[in-house]
Design a protein around this motif. Structure first.
Motif, mmCIF file in Angstrom:
data_model
loop_
_atom_site.group_PDB
_atom_site.id
_atom_site.type_symbol
_atom_site.label_atom_id
_atom_site.label_comp_id
_atom_site.label_asym_id
_atom_site.label_seq_id
_atom_site.Cartn_x
_atom_site.Cartn_y
_atom_site.Cartn_z
ATOM 1 N N HIS A 1 -4.250 10.186 -30.351
ATOM 2 C CA HIS A 1 -5.252 9.289 -30.301
ATOM 3 C C HIS A 1 -4.870 7.933 -30.645
ATOM 4 N N VAL A 2 -5.989 7.575 -31.032
ATOM 5 C CA VAL A 2 -5.965 5.733 -31.361
ATOM 6 C C VAL A 2 -6.545 6.013 -33.186
ATOM 7 N N GLY A 3 -5.465 5.088 -33.805
ATOM 8 C CA GLY A 3 -6.746 5.476 -35.185
ATOM 9 C C GLY A 3 -7.551 4.013 -35.499
ATOM 10 N N ILE A 4 -8.496 4.675 -36.300
ATOM 11 C CA ILE A 4 -9.324 3.459 -36.777
ATOM 12 C C ILE A 4 -9.647 3.755 -37.294
ATOM 13 N N ALA A 5 -9.396 2.515 -38.595
ATOM 14 C CA ALA A 5 -9.553 2.778 -39.725
ATOM 15 C C ALA A 5 -11.217 1.548 -40.071
ATOM 16 N N CYS A 6 -11.474 2.030 -40.980
ATOM 17 C CA CYS A 6 -12.798 2.622 -40.824
ATOM 18 C C CYS A 6 -13.073 1.992 -42.731
ATOM 19 N N PRO A 7 -13.812 1.462 -43.278
ATOM 20 C CA PRO A 7 -14.609 0.468 -44.743
ATOM 21 C C PRO A 7 -15.321 1.853 -45.429
ATOM 22 N N SER A 8 -15.822 3.064 -44.398
ATOM 23 C CA SER A 8 -16.705 4.037 -44.942
ATOM 24 C C SER A 8 -16.757 4.435 -43.772
ATOM 25 N N ILE A 9 -15.512 5.847 -43.882
ATOM 26 C CA ILE A 9 -16.180 7.112 -42.764
ATOM 27 C C ILE A 9 -17.325 7.820 -42.344
ATOM 28 N N ASP A 10 -17.858 8.160 -43.641
ATOM 29 C CA ASP A 10 -19.547 8.344 -43.395
ATOM 30 C C ASP A 10 -20.232 7.492 -42.075
ATOM 31 N N ASP A 11 -19.976 6.400 -42.701
ATOM 32 C CA ASP A 11 -20.731 4.888 -41.526
ATOM 33 C C ASP A 11 -20.416 5.242 -40.709
ATOM 34 N N THR A 12 -18.833 5.653 -40.334
ATOM 35 C CA THR A 12 -18.468 5.370 -38.655
ATOM 36 C C THR A 12 -18.643 5.891 -38.085
ATOM 37 N N ILE A 13 -18.845 8.080 -38.619
ATOM 38 C CA ILE A 13 -18.994 8.859 -38.170
ATOM 39 C C ILE A 13 -20.294 8.701 -38.151
ATOM 40 N N ALA A 14 -21.641 8.497 -38.612
ATOM 41 C CA ALA A 14 -22.712 8.450 -38.169
ATOM 42 C C ALA A 14 -23.048 7.213 -37.321
ATOM 43 N N MET A 15 -22.367 6.050 -37.098
ATOM 44 C CA MET A 15 -22.428 5.355 -35.689
ATOM 45 C C MET A 15 -21.995 6.077 -34.563
ATOM 46 N N TYR A 16 -21.093 6.886 -34.146
ATOM 47 C CA TYR A 16 -20.704 7.305 -33.104
ATOM 48 C C TYR A 16 -21.824 8.471 -32.841
ATOM 49 N N ALA A 17 -22.747 8.939 -33.600
ATOM 50 C CA ALA A 17 -23.021 9.819 -33.207
ATOM 51 C C ALA A 17 -24.698 9.225 -32.493
ATOM 52 N N ARG A 18 -25.067 8.489 -33.565
ATOM 53 C CA ARG A 18 -26.319 7.931 -33.182
ATOM 54 C C ARG A 18 -26.350 6.292 -32.100
ATOM 55 N N LEU A 19 -25.248 6.435 -31.688
ATOM 56 C CA LEU A 19 -24.938 5.622 -30.407
ATOM 57 C C LEU A 19 -24.383 6.188 -29.084
ATOM 58 N N PHE A 20 -24.083 7.287 -29.399
ATOM 59 C CA PHE A 20 -22.542 7.577 -28.680
ATOM 60 C C PHE A 20 -23.107 9.168 -28.190
ATOM 61 N N GLY A 21 -23.915 9.634 -29.527
ATOM 62 C CA GLY A 21 -23.732 11.714 -29.647
ATOM 63 C C GLY A 21 -22.227 11.745 -29.683
ATOM 64 N N ALA A 22 -21.887 11.401 -30.112
ATOM 65 C CA ALA A 22 -20.182 11.983 -30.428
ATOM 66 C C ALA A 22 -20.542 12.729 -31.740
ATOM 67 N N THR A 23 -19.472 13.964 -32.040
ATOM 68 C CA THR A 23 -19.927 14.415 -32.939
ATOM 69 C C THR A 23 -18.302 14.887 -33.683
#
Lengths: 147, 147
Positions: free
Chosen positions: B15-37
């Motif tokens: 895996h690639v480890g990605i640090a996020c200030p908000s994991i929920d916001d990052t999950i929402a971004m990957y869903a919205r931009l890339f359709g990734a869940t």
């Protein structure tokens, strides 16, 4: 997830892009510490302002990039990270133009003119601005015919 | 390459480890931009001081990590990179103790006590100091029995 989730755009994680002050030193480090050797020895990619080499791992690649020329886009990164570091993550997409248009339609900024350029794998690529992707510079590349 | 190149230590790019200030916001971004869940929704990993979620891609994973608690090792990274960013790269190894010993024998610093800890996948992990690896924080993890 919401009902309006778009179809999955991301394919394989093609490579992790790693910026290096010296590509030769980084290659030597991966050999000495990990027994890992280059699959593609260093070559110049003047259109992108980088010198590039690849190290294959079982399921993906590391793309080592060193600045090439005074206008290289890597200089800024190395100024902030003098020892080098993770520069971008690249995913394959089925259709680079559709991906570019989707990024824009969904409010993300595509770097440069937005016209795909030919990347180190010989296929068209775009980059999405990291301000839209949680600080991660994301490259999207057309899925290569072969590796 | 030299004759004394050690055997290949790196397995799959887990895996690639990605640090996020908000994991929920990052999950929402990957869903919205890339359709990734997410394949693994967020959960707390107090021993590592992180909250973790995984997004699967075809051949690998993104590990999203958010600081958990005031002593989280992620705070320093987010101070330097407030929007988040690529935090580490994780490779599988056949034998985590042998890998730890090899790192030390080859002059690299293993973080912490050097005793492998149990990571987010439930298998032992170590981290190699980025000063020895071209500025990239490298995690080595025992190859999981299953995914």
């Amino acid at each position: 997830m919401t009902d309006d989730l778009p179809p999955l755009l991301l394919g394989r994680l093609n490579h992790v892009g790693i910026a290096c002050p010296s590509i030769d030193d980084t290659i030597a480090m991966y050999a000495r510490l990990f027994g890992a050797t280059v699959s593609t020895p260093p070559f110049d990619l003047p259109a992108q302002g980088v010198r590039v080499a690849f190290i294959d791992v079982a399921n993906s690649q590391l793309e080592l990039i060193e600045p090439l020329g005074p206008d290289s886009p890597i200089h800024g990164f190395l100024k902030k990270n003098p020892a080098g570091g993770q520069h971008h993550v690249c995913f394959e997409v089925a259709d680079i133009i559709a991906a570019r248009d989707a990024m824009r339609a969904r409010g993300a900024t595509v770097l440069g003119s937005g016209e795909p350029r030919i990347g180190a794998h010989g296929v068209p690529i775009i980059f999405v601005h990291p301000r839209d992707t949680g600080g991660v510079l994301i490259e999207l590349m057309a899925t290569p015919d072969h590796y």
